[in-house]
Structure formats: C-alpha cells, structure tokens
Design a protein around this motif. Structure first.
Motif, PDB file in Angstrom:
ATOM      1  N   ALA A  50      59.966  71.818  31.108  1.00  0.00           N
ATOM      2  CA  ALA A  50      58.985  70.885  31.655  1.00  0.00           C
ATOM      3  C   ALA A  50      59.579  70.098  32.808  1.00  0.00           C
ATOM      4  CB  ALA A  50      58.513  69.944  30.550  1.00  0.00           C
ATOM      5  N   THR A  54      60.255  65.554  31.509  1.00  0.00           N
ATOM      6  CA  THR A  54      60.721  65.793  30.137  1.00  0.00           C
ATOM      7  C   THR A  54      60.502  64.594  29.230  1.00  0.00           C
ATOM      8  OG1 THR A  54      62.938  65.101  30.825  1.00  0.00           O
ATOM      9  CG2 THR A  54      62.428  67.454  30.931  1.00  0.00           C
ATOM     10  N   TYR A  90      48.325  60.411  25.228  1.00  0.00           N
ATOM     11  CA  TYR A  90      49.612  59.754  25.443  1.00  0.00           C
ATOM     12  C   TYR A  90      49.978  58.858  24.260  1.00  0.00           C
ATOM     13  CZ  TYR A  90      52.950  56.334  27.161  1.00  0.00           C
ATOM     14  OH  TYR A  90      54.036  55.499  27.264  1.00  0.00           O
ATOM     15  N   ARG A 115      51.123  63.172  22.163  1.00  0.00           N
ATOM     16  CA  ARG A 115      50.853  64.559  22.520  1.00  0.00           C
ATOM     17  C   ARG A 115      51.015  64.756  24.037  1.00  0.00           C
ATOM     18  NH1 ARG A 115      45.855  65.459  22.113  1.00  0.00           N
ATOM     19  NH2 ARG A 115      45.051  63.517  21.231  1.00  0.00           N
ATOM     20  N   GLU A 116      51.504  65.938  24.389  1.00  0.00           N
ATOM     21  CA  GLU A 116      51.653  66.274  25.808  1.00  0.00           C
ATOM     22  C   GLU A 116      50.286  66.470  26.449  1.00  0.00           C
ATOM     23  OE1 GLU A 116      54.044  69.764  25.808  1.00  0.00           O
ATOM     24  OE2 GLU A 116      55.937  68.665  25.651  1.00  0.00           O
ATOM     25  N   THR A 117      50.232  66.120  27.730  1.00  0.00           N
ATOM     26  CA  THR A 117      48.992  66.272  28.474  1.00  0.00           C
ATOM     27  C   THR A 117      49.276  67.013  29.777  1.00  0.00           C
ATOM     28  OG1 THR A 117      48.142  64.195  27.589  1.00  0.00           O
ATOM     29  CG2 THR A 117      47.064  65.073  29.547  1.00  0.00           C
ATOM     30  N   THR A 135      53.327  68.931  32.962  1.00  0.00           N
ATOM     31  CA  THR A 135      53.068  68.486  31.590  1.00  0.00           C
ATOM     32  C   THR A 135      53.635  67.084  31.420  1.00  0.00           C
ATOM     33  OG1 THR A 135      53.182  70.759  30.785  1.00  0.00           O
ATOM     34  CG2 THR A 135      53.443  68.999  29.157  1.00  0.00           C
ATOM     35  N   VAL A 136      52.749  66.122  31.105  1.00  0.00           N
ATOM     36  CA  VAL A 136      53.164  64.739  30.926  1.00  0.00           C
ATOM     37  C   VAL A 136      53.460  64.516  29.442  1.00  0.00           C
ATOM     38  CG1 VAL A 136      52.518  62.330  31.207  1.00  0.00           C
ATOM     39  CG2 VAL A 136      51.731  64.035  32.868  1.00  0.00           C
ATOM     40  N   PRO A 137      54.674  64.058  29.121  1.00  0.00           N
ATOM     41  CA  PRO A 137      55.009  63.861  27.705  1.00  0.00           C
ATOM     42  C   PRO A 137      54.227  62.688  27.108  1.00  0.00           C
ATOM     43  CG  PRO A 137      56.754  63.023  29.096  1.00  0.00           C
ATOM     44  CD  PRO A 137      55.784  63.712  30.010  1.00  0.00           C
ATOM     45  N   GLY A 138      53.983  62.762  25.809  1.00  0.00           N
ATOM     46  CA  GLY A 138      53.321  61.669  25.114  1.00  0.00           C
ATOM     47  C   GLY A 138      54.292  60.562  24.786  1.00  0.00           C
TER      48      GLY A 138
END
Length: 828
Positions: A554, A557, A646, A650-652, A681-684
């Motif tokens: 990702a 990260t 977020y 959960r990843e978005t 992919t934005v980490p939660g």
C-alpha cells in the motif's frame, strides 16, 4: 669605240666553236652558242631569229628558277610545318622523375615518334611532305633547350628543359623510339603557385602552354641552321586532369610521449604514365578559425615514395598533434561552437569534413631540395576527411538515483523553477570510433536532450550548467561515463504523447517503457595534450524507465496524525500524516500538488501535498485535505461512508485525480493530464503508534442493565462531540463456543444525549453509563452471565453521531471482522 649599233659579237667569227659556259660578274649564265648567234645575225635574218629564241629560253629559265626560290623559301616551309603537325604522332610511354636536384628535376622520358601521312587531309601538303621526307630520310637535331611559357600569366617563363641530340627518321611509316634524360629547371615558382591555386579553387577554365626551342637541324650534308620552333597548346577546363580521389584505408590516433600521434594509410590512383621517386616530405594540417584564418592543428610526414606508371599509389603518413590552439577550441562569437567542435561534429556523424594541407617550410629532415620545400610551403590544398562510420556512439544508457521535481508555485515564468526538473546519475557506455586509441578523461558535461516515445518527441531536458562527470575505459575499449545531473529543467513539447507516457508508467502493469534520448552534448575532457572542451557532440540512445509496480504494498501504510484545524457546516479542513511507501526507484519532490479526491466516482473534496520529497521505500507524508462532497446527497453519503470506514478501522480505496490547476503555473500540463488519477488505499483508524481503536474497551453491569465504553478521539489536538448512539453488541464468530456471528444479539444501546470526547493526545474518554436493552442471550442470566467477573470479546455495530466544530454527521461504526472486537468486562 662601240656604239649602240656596234654588233655584240665580232664579225670575224664565222664558224661555230664547241659550246663553252661562263658565269658573268652579274651571275648570268653565258654560252658560246650566244656568240655564234651574234655573228650570224649581222649577215642574214635567220641568225636574228635564232638570237630571239635563245633570249626567250634564258628568260623562261630565269623565271622558273625564281619561282623555285620562292617556293623553297616560302611555300615549302609552310607546307612542311603543316605536314609535320598532322603526320607526326608522339606517344609518351613513361616519364620518370629519377631525382630532385638542388636546381630542379632529372626526368627520364620514354616516347615513340612516328610519321603517318594518312593523318594529313590536304593532298598537296601530303604529297610535298612525302616527297620531302623521302628525300631527307633522316633529320638530326643538336642539343638544346625547350622553354615553357604561360601566356595567361603575363607570359611567365615556367621552366626550361634540356633536349639531347636526336636523329629522327622522318619518312612516312617509320617509328623512332626515344629514351633520354632531361634536366628540368623551374624558373617562375610564383607563377606556378598561381596556376596551382587557380586549379585547386576551380577558377582555371582553360590553360595555354607555349613551348619555344631554337635547335640546330641538318639532314646529311644539308644544314638547315638554327630553327626557331614554337608551339602553343590550349587545354580546355573539361579536359584538364582532375585531382585523383584518394581512399583512406586506415586512420588511428594514439598517445605518444605527451602528444596525440596520427597514422594514416591511403591509396591514390595513378592513371598517368608517370614514374617518380619522391623524397620524404613534411606538411602542416590546418583548420580555419572563427575569422577563416588557417591555424595549424597538426604536422605530418610522408615517407620516400616510389611511384610506378599507371599503378595505384599506397602511402603511409604519420603525424602528431602537439597542442590545441585556443583559436580552434574557443567558441566563435555569437555561437556556442568552436571551429574544432564543427570539425569533429562532422567527422563523428559520417559527414565529410575538410582540412587544409600545406607543405612545411622547414627543410630539415625532409630530404627534399630547398626549391621544392619553398614551393610546397606556398601551396595549400583542401583535403576531405570522410566521416566516422559506425553504430550509435551511445550504446547503452541507464538511470539511477532518479529525482523528479515539480514546478515551484509562484515561480517566474520561463525560469528553471517554473518547469519540472530532473536529477539522476546517468550511466552511459560510449562506443568510441576504433581510430581513437588514447585515453579520454571526461570531467564535465552539459547538454540539451530531446525526449521521445516511439520516435515522437514530447519533451526536452536542459543541462545548461556543467555537470560533474567521471569516465573510465572498459576492457573492450569503450568509454563508460557517469554524469551527475542536478536540477535539469524539463520542457513538455507534446502533451498528448506525454499523457500516453504517464499512462504507460502508472497503468502499464509495471512493464516500464523505453524512451528515446538524443541531443547535443558539450564535453569537458582531458586529452593527452591538454584539457579541452568539445562541443556539438551528438548523442543518441534509449533509456528504460521502470513502470509503477502492480504488486507493490500500500502507498499509504498507516495514519499517524489527523487534525481538523477548520470546519464549516458542510466542510472539514483536515491535516494528515501518513506512513507512505514509494515502490519505485525514483525520488519525487513535490513543491505543490493538488488533486481531487473521489470515492466510487463521487468527488469528496481535494488533497494538497506541498514541500514533500518521497524517496524510494518508506516515507512520511503530510497531506492537507478539504472534505467537501460535491454532487448532491449521493456524494454526501459516500463521504460519510468513507469517514465511517475510517472510524471502524477499515481500509478505504480513494482516487486522487489530477485537474487543470493541479500544478500551479503549468495549467497546460494540468489540462493534458486532467482526469488521470492514482487509486490509493487509505488505512483505517488503528490509533497512533500503540494501535488503538475508536472504541477501545467496554464494561457492562448486569444488575443495572447499563454499559459504558472507552472512546479514543482520532483527533490529536481537537475535541469531538458524540451523540445519538444506536448500536448492538453481538457474539463474535470466534468465541470458543461455536456461535455464529450475527445469529445472537446480546443487547442494544440507544442513547441520544451527547458527550464530549477529549483530545486524542490525552488518551481515551469513558462515556456515560447508557441503558442496555438485552437480547435473548444477554442479561444477567444469559450468555454474558457465564463471564461474570471476567471479560469477553464482543463485536459491536452502531450508528454514531459525530460532531467536529461546526460540522455534524452520522457515521456507521462497523469494525472489521476478526480484528474489530471490543474487550468487554462483565460486572454484576
């Protein structure tokens, strides 16, 4: 005393006597027949008639004799000259220069002289010529000299040549073989120089050569005296012999005692019957400087040569370059090229270049007489040097430590800061011409290079300043050059092709692509004789640009910091600090870049990165975002979905898409790349370094049917308001009892009141106790009762009202299965 009537002869003579002859003082013939005729005339008419006939005979004889004298004196020489010019054939079989003397040349001439009367068209001339030569049989000429004049050059006496005594058979059909040595002495070398100059420059349209000789001639006992022979020959320009075209079969440059030595092997056709032994000669090789003045570049020396008639001449020339004059290595006014640059540029790219060869004025060591040295020293001949024929000089090219930098916002248009900039270490393998056999030490390089894709140019790179460089020779004789390119401005000239290049890099499956690089390079290098700057070297090659890998981890990260400095009722300004990963080998510097942020095609706002450098591998990335959905309720819903994901950890997946104003000052670039984007992919929310969650832990009270939870504020520096919680707690899948997720609801919480969650840096905040509506397996006697006094993991789901500043929104909190369970303590 005799009177007019006195008889011419005495009357006593009555009998004729035998005929006798005498010559008078006047030279007239006189005979005894004349005396008898006189005596008889005095006595009768018959003698008178005889006197008249005798007189007429004498007059006729005298007339014929006079005509013969006229014919002999005037007509016969003219006829003879016409006959000789037409009938005499001269065939020179060879001319051999046996030696060069201090005064001139000793030449051996071999020729055949034949007489062919059939070549004479006029019958009368032919008959007289055949008769005269038949009577004379042979003609002898004594020793003498022939003088050669140039009528077109003020009748200058070019040279004189000695002629030995010769005996020639002049009868029709006879051939004479001649073999003699002639001493040729040049006289007017200045006129010879003018003649050669006109010939070389092409100004010689025709050439007249006049030969004069005064020779003693005789045939047998008949002596003709000294005869002045004159002949003028006119040679038209199209029949003048051309300068033989030479073929350079070998050329090499090598280091020799601090100089650059040159060795040239060449072959020259010799279609003429000329033989010569030429002594060793020295020459100078020059180039024109910026003012077109010839400046010596090198010296050369030819060995002794033996030239054979109609045989190819093979020669080996050695030379040396001891220094490079500044006038040949300095750029000419108004240009960035020196005369030597222009010469080498032509040579290295298969074009014919020209040097100017002159005889050296130094006689020492040449073996040639002074007159020849002096003459050659005044002659300059242009010589063509064929270009180097080989494959591309740059055989391979690679990039490492690549850095890209976007334009500076607010930079002055036209300045380097207003363009994208490129830095890298360029590693190139240069295939040197095989003629170069000395070491080149490259110190600096500057260049202007074109970038192309599939042969179509789309950009330029400008290295206007000297860039540090290093070089070394490989075992194969090639030159390995490393150049440190720093902050070289780039200009995009074809945005459509550039867009294609960007697409292939980011969405080409990681395959990468080959870009063509060609341009003009200036090189500062150290030669065996001095440090030199060589300009105008054309370089061309291909370089592989690695594509964006498809199997990379990702890009973003982890999220380490999130703050909201400003809000409105419909927007949130957010600052974020991510752990970012750069999967390429390139370093990217971003002074300012703005992109639209989209989810599932809906614009949620924009994100800006500034003053950021991403090195290969792990990085820290600061982003300023504006959350402001555009596109109606659907866009707002997608935005809340993203925020809920977020909070849930959960990843978005979001898309950063370029727009027209993404790069300030480069609107054209923005328009060309508009619509292109990168999915990230934005980490939660997993907390800060400790890895916490939005709901970190909970506690239920069985007797009072209440619960409370410890909430972690995701905002480090700002309080958050929570209200209107509507959620359930469920038995997790992995609870050790085989229960299935979602089958059993333990309880439900409905709480409309709000409470304030303190700043994230101060730790978690316990919520007020809220009532719990127990489900079938909840409550004091249900499933939870078995965990009294202990704790159990519960999976929660809820709609949560969240407020930050002026903004309010309803978010869905739904942790990831298997990792989002909350540890709940069970109390009585």
């Amino acid at each position: 005393m005799a009177t007019e009537r006195t008889p011419l002869l005495p009357s006593s003579v009555t009998h004729p006597a035998p005929e006798t002859r005498a010559v008078t003082a006047s030279g007239a013939f006189h005979t005894t027949l004349d005396d008898s005729a006189s005596n008889n005339s005095s006595g009768s008419d018959t003698p008178k008639k005889r006197k008249r006939w005798a007189l007429w005979i004498v007059l006729v004889l005298l007339t014929i004799l006079g005509l013969l004298l006229l014919i002999t004196a005037f007509f016969v020489p003219a006829v003879g000259e016409r006959y000789a010019k037409a009938a005499v054939v001269l065939n020179v079989s060879s001319i051999a220069v046996e030696s060069f003397t201090p005064q001139g040349i000793e030449a051996r001439v071999k020729a055949n002289v034949s007489v062919d009367s059939s070549r004479v068209e006029n019958k009368l001339v032919r008959r007289f010529g055949q008769l005269g030569t038949a009577l004379a049989r042979k003609v002898t000429t004594e020793r003498g000299k022939i003088y050669l004049f140039l009528p077109d050059y003020d009748q200058a006496l070019l040279a004189n040549a000695s002629v030995p005594k010769m005996i020639l058979d002049v009868r029709d059909g006879h051939t004479n073989s001649l073999d003699f040595v002639s001493h040729v002495d040049p006289v007017s070398l200045e006129s010879a120089k003018k003649l050669v100059d006109d010939y070389i420059t092409g100004e010689l349209q025709s050439l007249q050569v006049m030969g004069k000789a005064r020779l003693d001639m005789h045939s047998g006992i008949v002596h003709f005296g000294q005869q002045l022979l004159t002949e003028t020959i006119t040679i038209e320009g199209n029949t003048l012999p051309s300068i033989p075209k030479y073929n350079i079969t070998h050329l090499s440059f090598y280091e020799n005692s601090g100089t650059i030595a040159v060795n040239i092997s060449a072959s020259i056709p010799n279609p003429y019957p000329i033989k010569a032994n030429v002594p060793s000669l020295q020459f100078t090789v020059s180039l024109p400087d910026c003012d077109k003045k010839l400046v010596q570049l090198a010296s050369a020396k030819t060995p002794e040569l033996s030239i054979l008639p109609k045989t190819e001449i093979k020669m080996n020339v050695t030379g040396s370059v001891e220094t490079l004059p500044d006038s040949l290595t300095s750029a000419c006014p108004g240009t960035d090229r020196s005369p030597l640059d222009v010469f080498l540029e032509l040579y290295l790219h298969e074009n014919v270049s020209t040097v100017y060869v002159s005889g050296s004025r130094e006689a020492a060591g040449s073996g040639a007489p002074r007159w020849l040295v002096g003459f050659l020293g005044n002659i300059t001949v242009p010589a063509s040097v064929p270009g180097h024929k080989s494959k591309a000089m740059v055989e391979s090219m690679g990039l490492s430590r690549v850095k890209f930098q976007l334009p500076e916002p607010g930079a002055q248009p036209g300045s380097p800061e207003s363009s994208p900039r490129f830095s890298a270490m360029v590693d190139a393998v240069v295939g040197l011409p095989p003629e170069l056999k000395f070491t080149l030490d490259v110190k600096n390089i500057k260049a202007v290079a074109n970038l192309s894709y599939h042969g179509t140019k789309f950009g330029e790179v400008f290295m206007r300043d000297w860039m540090p460089a290093r070089s070394s020779m490989t075992e194969e004789g090639k030159l390995n050059v490393e150049v440190d390119v720093e902050q070289a401005p780039m200009s995009i000239t074809n945005y459509q092709v550039f867009r294609t290049v960007v697409q292939r890099l980011f969405w080409g499956g990681g395959r990468g692509l080959m870009l063509g690089v060609d341009g003009i390079t200036d090189v500062r290098m150290v030669l065996p004789i001095k440090e030199s700057e060589k300009g105008g070297v054309k370089a061309a090659g291909e370089v592989m640009i690695k594509g964006f890998p498809t199997d990379h981890p990702a890009l973003l990260t982890a999220l380490h910091n999130l703050d909201i400095p400003f809000t409105t009722e419909s927007s949130i300004t957010v600052t974020l600090r991510f752990s970012a990963y750069n999967p390429t080998n390139y370093t990217i510097t971003v002074p300012y870049l703005s992109v639209k942020v989209l989810k599932d095609g809906y614009v949620l706002g924009n994100a800006t990165v500034s003053e950021t450098t991403l090195v290969p591998g792990a990085n820290s990335l600061d982003v300023v975002g504006m959350y402001e959905p555009i596109g109606g309720p659907e866009a707002v819903e997608k935005g809340l979905e993203m925020l809920g994901a977020y909070l849930s950890g959960r990843e978005t997946v979001l898309e950063g898409r370029i727009h027209a104003d993404s790069v300030p000052g480069m609107e054209e670039l923005g328009r060309a790349l508009e619509g292109m984007g990168v999915r990230v992919t934005v980490p939660g929310l997993h907390g800060r370094q400790e890895g916490g969650r939005f709901v970190e832990e909970g506690e239920v009270h069985l007797l009072t049917s209440t619960a409370e939870m410890k909430v972690r504020n995701p905002l480090w520096e700002r309080e958050v308001v929570v209200w209107d919680v509507d959620g359930v707690g469920k038995i997790p899948t992995d609870n050790g009892n085989g229960d299935e997720l979602g089958k059993d609801v333990l309880g439900r919480i409905r709480y409309e009141k709000c409470w304030v969650v303190r700043k994230g840096k101060d730790g978690g905040e316990w919520s007020p106790r809220v009532p719990v509506e127990w489900g079938p397996r909840g409550g004091r006697w249900g499933w939870l009762g078995g965990w009294l006094g202990g704790s159990v993991r519960v999976r929660g789901e809820a709609w949560v009202g969240v407020g930050v500043g002026k903004w309010r929104g309803k978010l869905r909190w739904e942790p990831v299965e298997g990792t989002g369970e909350v540890e709940v303590a069970v109390r009585l």
